[in-house]
Design a protein around this motif. Structure first.
Motif, mmCIF file in Angstrom:
data_model
loop_
_atom_site.group_PDB
_atom_site.id
_atom_site.type_symbol
_atom_site.label_atom_id
_atom_site.label_comp_id
_atom_site.label_asym_id
_atom_site.label_seq_id
_atom_site.Cartn_x
_atom_site.Cartn_y
_atom_site.Cartn_z
ATOM 1 N N ILE A 65 4.858 -2.094 -9.097
ATOM 2 C CA ILE A 65 4.538 -3.011 -7.858
ATOM 3 C C ILE A 65 3.642 -2.512 -6.979
ATOM 4 N N THR A 66 2.449 -1.880 -7.851
ATOM 5 C CA THR A 66 1.199 -1.891 -7.259
ATOM 6 C C THR A 66 0.431 -3.352 -7.237
ATOM 7 N N ALA A 67 -0.324 -4.198 -6.341
ATOM 8 C CA ALA A 67 -0.714 -5.593 -6.490
ATOM 9 C C ALA A 67 -1.994 -5.177 -7.607
ATOM 10 N N HIS A 68 -2.944 -4.005 -7.060
ATOM 11 C CA HIS A 68 -4.269 -3.679 -7.876
ATOM 12 C C HIS A 68 -4.268 -4.301 -9.117
ATOM 13 N N ASN A 69 -3.322 -3.719 -9.848
ATOM 14 C CA ASN A 69 -2.984 -4.032 -11.288
ATOM 15 C C ASN A 69 -2.857 -5.870 -11.706
ATOM 16 N N TYR A 70 -2.358 -6.413 -10.539
ATOM 17 C CA TYR A 70 -2.648 -7.787 -11.020
ATOM 18 C C TYR A 70 -3.390 -8.669 -9.967
ATOM 19 N N LEU A 71 -4.784 -8.470 -10.346
ATOM 20 C CA LEU A 71 -5.684 -8.929 -9.433
ATOM 21 C C LEU A 71 -6.125 -10.388 -10.318
ATOM 22 N N GLU A 72 -5.725 -10.628 -11.950
ATOM 23 C CA GLU A 72 -6.227 -11.900 -12.640
ATOM 24 C C GLU A 72 -6.464 -13.472 -12.185
ATOM 25 N N ARG A 73 -5.643 -13.510 -10.629
ATOM 26 C CA ARG A 73 -5.115 -15.210 -10.781
ATOM 27 C C ARG A 73 -5.850 -14.262 -9.199
ATOM 28 N N VAL A 74 -6.246 -13.750 -8.380
ATOM 29 C CA VAL A 74 -6.971 -13.645 -7.003
ATOM 30 C C VAL A 74 -7.764 -14.040 -6.280
ATOM 31 N N GLY A 75 -7.710 -15.021 -5.045
ATOM 32 C CA GLY A 75 -8.824 -15.685 -4.862
ATOM 33 C C GLY A 75 -9.503 -14.999 -4.067
ATOM 34 N N PRO A 76 -11.356 -15.312 -3.514
ATOM 35 C CA PRO A 76 -12.075 -14.515 -3.008
ATOM 36 C C PRO A 76 -10.796 -13.740 -2.124
ATOM 37 N N ILE A 77 -11.599 -12.199 -1.484
ATOM 38 C CA ILE A 77 -11.421 -11.634 -0.729
ATOM 39 C C ILE A 77 -12.150 -10.668 0.420
ATOM 40 N N GLN A 78 -11.944 -10.877 1.281
ATOM 41 C CA GLN A 78 -13.511 -10.410 2.220
ATOM 42 C C GLN A 78 -12.538 -9.201 2.734
ATOM 43 N N LEU A 79 -12.752 -7.738 2.725
ATOM 44 C CA LEU A 79 -12.132 -6.642 3.537
ATOM 45 C C LEU A 79 -13.941 -6.119 4.897
ATOM 46 N N HIS A 80 -12.833 -5.877 5.798
ATOM 47 C CA HIS A 80 -13.695 -5.377 6.830
ATOM 48 C C HIS A 80 -12.707 -3.728 7.235
ATOM 49 N N HIS A 81 -13.532 -2.730 7.604
ATOM 50 C CA HIS A 81 -12.862 -1.668 7.613
ATOM 51 C C HIS A 81 -13.688 -0.497 8.767
ATOM 52 N N GLY A 82 -12.642 -0.502 9.764
ATOM 53 C CA GLY A 82 -13.803 0.137 10.966
ATOM 54 C C GLY A 82 -13.964 1.964 10.363
ATOM 55 N N LEU A 83 -15.588 2.642 10.375
ATOM 56 C CA LEU A 83 -15.174 3.792 9.736
ATOM 57 C C LEU A 83 -14.839 5.001 10.183
ATOM 58 N N ALA A 84 -14.511 4.507 11.917
ATOM 59 C CA ALA A 84 -13.771 5.332 12.400
ATOM 60 C C ALA A 84 -12.116 5.383 13.221
ATOM 61 N N ASP A 85 -11.946 4.440 11.915
ATOM 62 C CA ASP A 85 -10.531 4.444 12.166
ATOM 63 C C ASP A 85 -9.454 5.546 11.734
ATOM 64 N N THR A 86 -8.581 5.644 12.865
ATOM 65 C CA THR A 86 -7.297 7.295 12.220
ATOM 66 C C THR A 86 -6.118 6.696 12.089
ATOM 67 N N VAL A 87 -6.035 5.029 11.307
ATOM 68 C CA VAL A 87 -4.599 4.885 11.387
ATOM 69 C C VAL A 87 -4.517 4.524 10.123
ATOM 70 N N VAL A 88 -4.877 4.070 9.298
ATOM 71 C CA VAL A 88 -5.715 3.589 7.757
ATOM 72 C C VAL A 88 -6.904 4.050 7.420
ATOM 73 N N PRO A 89 -6.754 5.006 6.392
ATOM 74 C CA PRO A 89 -8.378 5.298 6.152
ATOM 75 C C PRO A 89 -8.978 4.208 5.413
ATOM 76 N N VAL A 90 -10.480 4.069 5.785
ATOM 77 C CA VAL A 90 -11.575 3.319 4.837
ATOM 78 C C VAL A 90 -11.469 2.859 3.250
ATOM 79 N N SER A 91 -10.888 4.751 3.083
ATOM 80 C CA SER A 91 -10.941 4.179 1.795
ATOM 81 C C SER A 91 -10.009 3.364 1.168
ATOM 82 N N PHE A 92 -8.861 2.982 1.255
ATOM 83 C CA PHE A 92 -8.549 2.166 1.114
ATOM 84 C C PHE A 92 -8.845 0.438 1.182
ATOM 85 N N SER A 93 -9.649 0.398 1.562
ATOM 86 C CA SER A 93 -10.904 -0.986 1.790
ATOM 87 C C SER A 93 -11.879 -0.958 0.887
ATOM 88 N N GLN A 94 -12.245 0.154 0.560
ATOM 89 C CA GLN A 94 -13.761 0.954 -0.440
ATOM 90 C C GLN A 94 -12.677 0.572 -2.276
#
Length: 321
Positions: free
Chosen positions: A246-275
């Protein structure tokens, strides 16, 4: 997570997917393989109400169908003559807003405006149970419903006469980033994705490395659904194959280009998720960009203009050239 564990869970997912394809196992509705086997025809997009126009685009309340439900959204269409192949388009997926408080034309106005001004059809979908959309708001992380709504929105945009069906991307914020990623691993025709402060960690991250604050950020029933999943399927340590499936990370073989943005002071979602997602994309050999913003909150409020310029440029690279 070590490289050994990452590739180990990926192998488990591949083996599980092979078994599912051969009919040896029944796919869980949340699994990527089950979603890939599903049908997402979308529907014609109906213009329900004409709104005041934007600077160089028209605005509508529009609707489409997802699993028989009428789903509403905010639709923008550029002014001027339609290009021969149609306008490039973006499915816009919002973050978590309490469903009872959600309104189609509220929030994300500046985000939609920036993309619409850049010459894109933008379809900011409401998701089932939000605003006037039919259905029950089930939450994103323990039900496939919102992912299905997102996939049907993409299919509906492909059918929209003003849109170029081969040049459609996706934008997601927070919870919407989770949905954008899952839609991209299921539907390879989504050309490009941009994700801001996305809930794009692995399920181990979501289970064990996410301390959400304040508690009001939790959707109703989320903790109960999480505990029911753990009780039924065990932990990632005791049942790694299920959680890998059920984890998308294990099925990236066909995924298109992705751009990620994350604030280092984000207190809602950890920046480690994007990293972490960036690490998986790099290991899978998929094109990506990761931008982090010192001092920025969950909405990238302090660097909004810069992040939006980068987002538009990324969409332009893959949808206009």
């Amino acid at each position: 997570m070590s490289h050994t564990l990452r590739f180990g869970t990926t192998l488990l997912a591949v083996l599980l997917g092979t078994a599912l394809a051969q009919g040896g196992l029944e796919a869980h509705p949340m699994s990527i393989e089950a979603l890939r086997q599903g049908s997402y025809p979308g529907s014609a997009i109906t213009l329900e109400q004409t709104l005041a126009p934007g600077a160089n685009y028209r605005r509508y309340i529009a609707s489409y169908r997802s699993e028989g439900l009428k789903i509403y959204g905010l639709l923008t269409v550029p002014n001027g003559a339609r290009p021969r192949a149609g306008w490039p388009a973006i499915v816009f997926v919002h973050g978590y807003i309490p469903p009872a408080q959600y309104r189609t034309t509220e929030r994300y106005g500046a985000y939609v405006d920036a993309l619409a001004r850049a010459g894109y059809i933008v379809f900011k979908i409401d998701l089932r149970g939000h605003g006037n959309s039919e259905g029950t708001a089930s939450g994103a992380y323990w039900s496939p419903d919102y992912t299905i709504d997102t996939l049907n929105a993409f299919a509906s945009l492909r059918r929209f006469p003003q849109a170029n069906p081969e040049r459609i991307g996706i934008w997601g914020h927070s919870m919407g980033g989770y949905l954008a990623l899952r839609a991209m691993v299921v539907e390879p025709r989504i050309r490009v994705g941009v994700i801001w402060a996305g809930v794009v960690g692995t399920y181990e991250d979501l289970l064990y490395r996410w301390r959400r604050s304040p508690p009001a950020q939790l959707p109703p029933g989320a903790l109960r659904r999480r505990e029911l999943f753990l009780a039924r399927y065990g932990s990632p340590e005791s049942n790694p194959g299920f959680w890998a499936s059920i984890t998308a990370h294990n099925y990236l073989e066909r995924v298109g280009p992705i751009q990620l943005h994350h604030g280092l002071a984000d207190t809602v979602v950890p920046v480690s998720f994007s990293q972490r997602l960036a690490q998986y994309l790099r290991a899978a050999g998929r094109p990506y960009e990761l931008f982090t913003y010192p001092g920025n909150d969950h909405n990238l409020s302090q660097s909004f203009s810069l992040a939006m310029r980068r987002s538009v440029a990324y969409f332009d690279r893959y949808l206009k050239r």
